[in-house]
Design a protein around this motif. Structure first.
Motif, PDB file in Angstrom:
ATOM      1  N   LYS A  50       0.830  -1.213   0.000  1.00  0.00           N
ATOM      2  CA  LYS A  50       0.000   0.000   0.000  1.00  0.00           C
ATOM      3  C   LYS A  50       0.863   1.262   0.000  1.00  0.00           C
ATOM      4  O   LYS A  50       0.693   2.152  -0.834  1.00  0.00           O
ATOM      5  CB  LYS A  50      -0.904   0.014   1.256  1.00  0.00           C
ATOM      6  CG  LYS A  50      -1.709  -1.247   1.445  1.00  0.00           C
ATOM      7  CD  LYS A  50      -2.569  -1.160   2.672  1.00  0.00           C
ATOM      8  CE  LYS A  50      -1.781  -1.078   3.970  1.00  0.00           C
ATOM      9  NZ  LYS A  50      -1.125  -2.336   4.359  1.00  0.00           N
ATOM     10  N   THR A  51       1.806   1.308   0.964  1.00  0.00           N
ATOM     11  CA  THR A  51       2.665   2.491   1.050  1.00  0.00           C
ATOM     12  C   THR A  51       3.450   2.668  -0.241  1.00  0.00           C
ATOM     13  O   THR A  51       3.635   3.789  -0.723  1.00  0.00           O
ATOM     14  CB  THR A  51       3.618   2.354   2.243  1.00  0.00           C
ATOM     15  OG1 THR A  51       2.838   2.230   3.425  1.00  0.00           O
ATOM     16  CG2 THR A  51       4.523   3.553   2.374  1.00  0.00           C
ATOM     17  N   THR A  52       3.911   1.558  -0.788  1.00  0.00           N
ATOM     18  CA  THR A  52       4.672   1.635  -2.026  1.00  0.00           C
ATOM     19  C   THR A  52       3.851   2.317  -3.127  1.00  0.00           C
ATOM     20  O   THR A  52       4.361   3.181  -3.842  1.00  0.00           O
ATOM     21  CB  THR A  52       5.098   0.222  -2.454  1.00  0.00           C
ATOM     22  OG1 THR A  52       5.777  -0.388  -1.361  1.00  0.00           O
ATOM     23  CG2 THR A  52       6.004   0.258  -3.651  1.00  0.00           C
ATOM     24  N   MET A 165      -2.996  10.006   2.138  1.00  0.00           N
ATOM     25  CA  MET A 165      -2.806   9.850   3.584  1.00  0.00           C
ATOM     26  C   MET A 165      -2.387   8.418   3.878  1.00  0.00           C
ATOM     27  O   MET A 165      -3.064   7.480   3.505  1.00  0.00           O
ATOM     28  CB  MET A 165      -4.113  10.144   4.315  1.00  0.00           C
ATOM     29  CG  MET A 165      -4.674  11.505   3.996  1.00  0.00           C
ATOM     30  SD  MET A 165      -6.032  11.882   5.080  1.00  0.00           S
ATOM     31  CE  MET A 165      -6.781  13.226   4.166  1.00  0.00           C
ATOM     32  N   ASP A 166      -1.247   8.291   4.565  1.00  0.00           N
ATOM     33  CA  ASP A 166      -0.733   6.959   4.886  1.00  0.00           C
ATOM     34  C   ASP A 166      -0.960   6.677   6.362  1.00  0.00           C
ATOM     35  O   ASP A 166      -0.220   7.165   7.217  1.00  0.00           O
ATOM     36  CB  ASP A 166       0.752   6.897   4.553  1.00  0.00           C
ATOM     37  CG  ASP A 166       1.261   5.468   4.589  1.00  0.00           C
ATOM     38  OD1 ASP A 166       0.451   4.564   4.907  1.00  0.00           O
ATOM     39  OD2 ASP A 166       2.443   5.252   4.287  1.00  0.00           O
ATOM     40  N   GLU A 167      -1.957   5.902   6.643  1.00  0.00           N
ATOM     41  CA  GLU A 167      -2.314   5.548   8.019  1.00  0.00           C
ATOM     42  C   GLU A 167      -2.229   6.738   8.965  1.00  0.00           C
ATOM     43  O   GLU A 167      -1.507   6.702   9.959  1.00  0.00           O
ATOM     44  CB  GLU A 167      -1.398   4.432   8.527  1.00  0.00           C
ATOM     45  CG  GLU A 167      -1.497   3.204   7.670  1.00  0.00           C
ATOM     46  CD  GLU A 167      -0.787   2.016   8.296  1.00  0.00           C
ATOM     47  OE1 GLU A 167      -0.875   1.892   9.529  1.00  0.00           O
ATOM     48  OE2 GLU A 167      -0.172   1.248   7.557  1.00  0.00           O
ATOM     49  N   PRO A 168      -2.961   7.790   8.662  1.00  0.00           N
ATOM     50  CA  PRO A 168      -2.785   9.006   9.465  1.00  0.00           C
ATOM     51  C   PRO A 168      -3.331   8.874  10.881  1.00  0.00           C
ATOM     52  O   PRO A 168      -2.975   9.652  11.740  1.00  0.00           O
ATOM     53  CB  PRO A 168      -3.566  10.056   8.682  1.00  0.00           C
ATOM     54  CG  PRO A 168      -4.590   9.288   7.945  1.00  0.00           C
ATOM     55  CD  PRO A 168      -3.989   7.962   7.632  1.00  0.00           C
TER      56      PRO A 168
HETATM   57 MG   LIG Z   1       2.822   1.255   4.955  1.00  0.00          MG
END
Ligand SMILES: [Mg+2]
Ligand SMILES: Nc1ncnc2c1ncn2[C@@H]1O[C@H](COP(=O)(O)OP(=O)(O)OP(=O)(O)O)[C@@H](O)[C@H]1O
Lengths: 367, 552
Positions: A50-52, A165-168
């Motif tokens: 996901k982050t990638t 937004m990455d796991e904010p």
């Molecule tokens: Mg991640």
């Protein structure tokens, strides 16, 4: 950003692949189209890529193969600072040596905006997240939730059309999370911003999003609105990953259009809806939601197949009863029933018969 | 509470204080257990504490003490310095005969103890020539005394013999033991009771002589040493005032003869002032007396004034003549060069530290080994290697000549000057800049720079506005470390600095080990310490010491 892009394809991933080490693909053949104004959540277990994906979109990682387009323009070769994408990081990444107001003013300064205009925008953004009184403080002097709001305001202050937004909300407690979930969705809708949101909390994904992309193993397993995802998972990973789910393994015995018969390991036969099975003799895993299982025969269809079950455990949960059964060799078969005056309370050791509507029981792939 | 019939009320009254007493014991036992833990903790660090106290704190205080300590003058010349207090040098007149007399006693004793040369060395720091003056004056003191001894000797040779003096001065019992005994075995000098009343000064001088003998060399036989001239002078003074005709003990005839001679007034005794003038003409130089007077107090600012190119004169502190000033130049050069070195370290270390904290682990480790590599070789070797590199026929010059960049007869002077010191010391101190920088940089998460870029900052702006300010504490820590190390550095400037590239510490080392002017060395060291503390304080005021981070 020009306004010429078509409304139905603001962000596009086309056959995107990513490998960090040249040996394994972290993202495999990603195809995704995001219309303007949509709130899309990427949901998936840890390490699913996901982050990638987010980093490739933001420009901090390059795609090994494939094309990423923003508003119709390929952005593979545009450096991050020219993409105009707002981003909220997991740890907020508020600059510790600047005050809150300076943090917010930073993106405007690098855009060479005049002082008075800057101040007005900073004030408006802070008011928007109800942090107007905190402009003079340093990030370290704020609580986690306040920092989160500032991070959100900073990502929005320069009016990007796309926010990532990455796991904010990862670091917040439950109550604050729920409040912030609501505020984020409200802001996103009010401002008409396209949002890509990463989480591995499925409740968060279901409550906030227009659509959810379930990631596993570098692929999107299913991309659908929350209700569809929950009610009609298209494979057993999604069924397992989203919500509570009962599975039974068996073989397809008969196919007849919208329904099929599945024979379980102990020889019992059940009705199911074929989703991911191709024909008779296929191994399958059937999936039934606990709240769709019925043990009151009056409510079942005529001629429905029934299964014998033994009550193992009865758990009183206030609004619900949760009963654990042993069904066809599966000791973890859960049923949920609403706490109503006429509801039966099952006792451990009791033998009952259970059934369901064929539509609620989905025959999926076997792995 | 042995009384069983005690009424209930009393019992209760007894209980109250009992409970309280119980409370205090609880408190006390808690305190005791805590104290035990504290003592345990203290014991654990005790070796280190002791080590630090002995090897670090004590020497610093010793240094501070030495930089003002000046008791040698008043200890060696107690009588004359006391009298000199009242001497007004402004009149332009030499001190009076009383001062010369006192100086004679002081110097005579100092000469016997061989302390007069030490005093000469001390005063020579303030005025050149005093060292040889004091050395030569030792013999002069004997000459002064000889003026008294010679007429006595002419009367009777025994006046210059050890044993007859022993018989005359000592108590009969004591003399019997002392003649053969070594100094350590003989009991303390016991004077002849009769003589004490007759010749009090002589006995006093003789007693002092005996004590000196015992202290100086315990294995000496007391009967072998002829007494000091001081004793003869005291005898002269006594005989002038006393009638000895009633005395009939040992040596009575000699004493009577001598008494006659003295009282006849025919002996020509020069004044002490004349004797001193004979010993060295410095003694009739008013400037020298002024110097002695100025440096009489037990504590002096003289070393500190010296250390800042000033001089303590009878009229107060004044600057030395232009060409004698060295320390001001050395101090400013030390600070200036340390700043240059610190700056070049920052410039060179920053990119390395940045790479170290941003490279993948494997490359970073390799780079780290390269950074630490210099620590594996001795400092002396590294400095000497620079000598090989930088000298006129050295590697760098050879290469430049070979490449044709400079002419053979126009080689660069890279060593034995400031440039050499700066190059070598920058290299040697570089790791001390890199390591604190690295430890700070490695705690800066990459997400800050990413955030800056996502907010629209280009690479440079993201670095300068976001990364750099967060790395400043590392620069601060490294700079303090390097600057403080540089300001006190000694070996490298000594080897590659030549004349123009040496530091104040080289001068301190010279005073400690060659000129043996420890007081001045200590004063220079104290000033250096003060300078460092001052800079530290200034840094704290400007940057804030809590902005210095060595990690975390
Ligand atoms: Mg991640
Ligand atoms: N810089 C990198 N170098 C090498 N491999 C990486 C790098 N970043 C991520 N990976 C690998 O890529 C895979 C996907 O990582 P990614 O961070 O996208 O997962 P994620 O879905 O965000 O997980 P999480 O929910 O834990 O944040 C993981 O197996 C991870 O080990």
């Amino acid at each position: 950003m020009s306004q010429t892009g078509q409304n139905d394809a603001f962000v596009e991933f086309e056959r995107v692949q990513k490998s960090y080490d040249g040996e394994t693909l972290v993202v495999k053949d990603l195809n995704l189209t995001l219309p303007k104004g949509e709130f899309l959540t990427m949901l998936g277990p840890s390490g699913s890529g996901k982050t990638t994906c987010l980093m490739m979109l933001a420009g901090f990682e390059t795609a090994t193969y494939g094309d990423i387009r923003l508003d119709g323009v390929s952005i593979n070769h545009i450096p991050p600072h020219k993409r105009g994408i707002g981003m909220v990081f997991q740890n907020y990444a508020l600059f510790p040596h600047m005050t809150i107001a300076e943090n917010l003013s930073f993106p405007l300064e690098v855009r060479k905006m005049g002082k008075s205009e800057r101040e007005a925008k900073v004030k408006r953004a802070l008011d928007m997240v109800e942090m107007g009184a905190f402009g003079g403080r340093r990030p370290a002097q704020l609580s986690g939730g306040q920092q989160q709001r500032v991070a959100l305001a900073r990502a929005l202050v320069f009016e990007p059309e796309l926010v990532l937004m990455d796991e904010p909300l990862g670091a917040l407690d439950k109550q604050l999370r729920e409040k912030m979930q609501f505020e984020i969705t409200r802001l996103a809708h009010d401002l008409g911003i396209t949002t890509v949101y990463v989480t591995h909390d499925q409740t968060e994904a279901l409550t906030m999003s227009d659509r959810v992309a379930v990631f596993n193993d570098g692929r999107i397993q299913q991309l659908a609105p929350p209700d569809e995802l929950y009610e009609t998972p298209s494979n057993s990973f999604v069924a397992q990953f989203i919500g509570e789910n009962n599975t039974l393994e068996g073989t397809v015995k008969e196919m007849s259009g919208e329904t099929c018969l599945v024979e379980l390991a102990n020889g019992a036969v059940i009705d199911a809806k074929p989703i991911n099975v191709s024909g008779i003799g296929d191994k399958t895993r059937v999936s039934i939601r606990p709240e769709r299982v019925e043990f009151n025969k009056d409510r079942l269809q005529e001629g429905a197949h029934l299964l014998k079950a033994e009550v193992k455990e009865f758990i009183y949960m206030g609004d619900m009863f949760r009963t654990r059964l042993s069904v066809a060799g599966n000791d973890d078969f859960i049923i949920k029933s609403r706490n109503a005056p006429d509801q039966t309370r099952l006792k451990p050791g009791e033998m009952i018969e259970i059934g369901w509507l064929p539509d609620d029981c989905r025959a999926l792939d076997a792995h | 509470m042995t009384d069983v019939q005690m009424p209930a009320g009393d019992q209760a009254q007894q209980d109250g204080p009992m409970l309280a007493a119980d409370g205090t014991t609880l408190k006390r036992s808690l305190a005791r257990s805590l104290r035990r833990r504290k003592i345990q903790a203290l014991m654990l660090i005790a070796p280190l504490l002791l080590f630090v106290l002995l090897t670090f704190v004590a020497p610093i205080f010793d240094m501070l003490y030495r930089s003002v300590e000046n008791s040698i003058v008043s200890n060696t010349m107690p009588r004359s310095t006391t009298l000199l207090k009242d001497w007004d040098s402004a009149t332009g007149e030499l001190p009076g005969e009383d001062v010369y007399e006192a100086a004679f006693y002081d110097l005579f004793l100092a000469k016997e103890r061989k302390d007069h040369t030490k005093l000469g060395t001390r005063l020579n720091y303030e005025r050149t020539g005093l060292s040889s003056m004091f050395r030569q004056s030792g013999r002069g003191m004997d000459k002064i005394a000889d003026a008294y001894l010679d007429p006595l000797k002419d009367l009777d040779k025994d006046w210059d013999e050890a044993e007859p003096w022993l018989d005359l001065m000592g108590d009969a019992d004591w003399v019997a033991i002392a003649k053969d005994a070594r100094a350590e075995e003989a009991p303390n000098f016991v004077p002849n009771a009769e003589i004490v009343t007759l010749l009090p000064n002589t006995v006093e001088a003789y007693a002092e002589f005996q004590t000196f003998l015992k202290e100086e060399d315990p294995r000496k036989r007391l009967g072998r040493e002829e007494p000091w001239g001081l004793v003869h002078i005291a005898l002269f003074n006594d005989l002038e005032q006393t009638d000895v005709s009633a005395y009939s003990g040992p040596g009575a005839d000699r004493l009577a003869e001598a008494s006659q001679l003295v009282q006849s007034g025919t002996v020509d005794i020069p004044t002490f002032a004349m004797g001193f003038a004979d010993a060295h003409d410095g003694w009739v130089n008013i400037e020298i007396w002024r110097t002695i007077q100025t440096y009489s107090p037990k504590a002096t600012t003289g070393y500190f004034l010296n250390a800042v190119d000033m001089k303590l004169t009878p009229d107060g502190a004044e600057f030395r003549p232009e060409k004698e000033r060295v320390y001001g130049l050395l101090f400013s050069r030390t600070i200036y060069m340390s700043l240059v070195i610190t700056f070049s370290c920052i410039l060179l270390a920053y990119p390395v530290a940045y790479l170290l904290s941003n490279l993948p682990l494997r490359q970073a480790n390799l780079l780290m080994i390269l950074v630490l590599l210099p620590f594996w070789t001795s400092l002396l070797v590294r400095t000497s290697a620079w000598k090989v590199m930088l000298q006129q026929q050295g590697v760098i010059n050879e290469v430049l000549v070979w490449m044709g960049l400079i002419a053979d007869d126009n080689r660069l002077a890279l060593i034995n000057n400031q440039l050499g010191t700066i190059i070598a010391m920058t290299h040697i101190l570089l790791p001390f800049m890199i390591l604190p920088m690295f430890s700070v940089m490695s705690t800066i998460p990459p997400s800050y720079v990413r955030a800056a870029k996502s907010l629209g900052a280009n690479n440079w702006t993201a670095f300068w506005r976001v990364y750099f300010p967060q790395s400043v504490p590392g620069i601060g820590a490294g700079s303090i470390l390097v600057f403080i190390m540089a300001i006190g550095y000694y070996i490298t400037p000594a080897i590659v600095g030549g004349n123009t590239g040496t530091f104040i510490s080289n001068r301190i080392a010279y005073h400690i080990s060659s000129s043996l002017n420890w007081g001045l060395g200590a004063a220079l060291g104290a000033i250096l310490l003060a300078a460092v503390l001052l800079l530290y304080w200034a840094y704290d005021r400007i940057v804030g010491i809590d902005n210095v981070k060595l990690g975390g």
